[in-house]
Design an enzyme around this catalytic site. Structure first.
Site, short mmCIF file in Angstrom:
data_model
loop_
_atom_site.label_atom_id
_atom_site.label_comp_id
_atom_site.label_asym_id
_atom_site.label_seq_id
_atom_site.Cartn_x
_atom_site.Cartn_y
_atom_site.Cartn_z
N ASP A 134 0.86 -1.18 0.00
CA ASP A 134 0.00 0.00 0.00
C ASP A 134 0.90 1.23 0.00
OD1 ASP A 134 -2.29 1.51 0.09
OD2 ASP A 134 -2.92 0.86 2.07
N TYR A 136 1.09 5.54 1.00
CA TYR A 136 0.48 6.70 1.62
C TYR A 136 -0.07 7.57 0.49
CZ TYR A 136 3.14 5.44 5.79
OH TYR A 136 3.66 4.78 6.86
N HIS A 141 -3.00 10.97 5.72
CA HIS A 141 -2.79 9.54 5.92
C HIS A 141 -1.37 9.27 6.39
CE1 HIS A 141 -2.59 5.30 3.87
NE2 HIS A 141 -2.76 5.19 5.16
N ARG A 150 6.29 7.31 15.51
CA ARG A 150 7.24 8.35 15.89
C ARG A 150 6.49 9.47 16.62
NH1 ARG A 150 8.39 6.65 10.85
NH2 ARG A 150 7.12 8.20 9.78
#
Length: 185
Positions: A134, A136, A141, A150
């Site tokens: 997939d 981004y 997203h 993070r």
């Protein structure tokens, strides 16, 4: 580019997403026979059973006449045949469903068996998906995903705006539209 309106003998409502020039592939089960998954295409408010068409010899081109890809429960075999087979299938289906072609239109037994109201079927996942990657697709997203791993102040890597970022997806998360999904939050 001007789109050419093609006419089908199958009634297609004016606002339909599935006119003759947009025949999406899928898989379904008859509500009256839920034991067998059938491959199909949508047209208007109907689906066309590709197994029935293949059984009747309607796919007589050089590629599809040598396979039983539409007698399977998923589209994987058909997809593996490549672009020439896809083009042959699209041309055949467009011809068969055209208002000017009688092979399916004038064969009442085949038409009754192959052209089914969408209300009489339940859609199924049309392919076996073993793995996928997939990407981004938006800053929102990417930020949300990055924040899970993070500190939010460093959620986006500096190179995010310069190259696509892909990640390994879980095939278990791919379901048919309308399936309830349990979110972990």
């Amino acid at each position: 580019m001007l789109a050419i309106k093609m006419e089908s003998f199958v009634p297609v409502p004016a606002n339909s997403d599935f006119p003759l020039n947009n025949l999406p592939y899928g898989a379904c089960k008859l509500r009256s026979d839920p034991a067998r998954t059938r491959l199909c295409v949508a047209i208007g408010d109907h689906v066309v059973d590709l197994w029935k068409l293949q059984e009747a010899g309607c796919f007589s081109g050089p590629i599809l006449s040598k396979t039983e890809c539409f007698k399977q429960s998923t589209l994987n075999e058909f997809m593996s045949l490549g672009k020439p087979a896809w083009q042959e299938a699209r041309q055949t289906l467009t011809r068969l469903l055209s208002s000017t072609e009688g092979e399916l239109r004038d064969n009442s037994a085949l038409r009754a068996a192959a052209v089914i109201s969408q209300s009489d079927v339940v859609m199924e996942l049309p392919a076996h998906i073993g793995d996928y990657t997939d990407f981004y697709t938006s800053k929102h997203h990417a930020f949300n995903c990055g924040s899970m791993f993070r500190d939010p102040s460093a959620a986006l890597a500096p190179n995010w705006v310069h190259l696509p970022v892909g990640y390994h997806g879980r095939c278990s998360s791919i379901v048919i539209s309308g399936t309830n999904v349990h979110r972990p939050w």
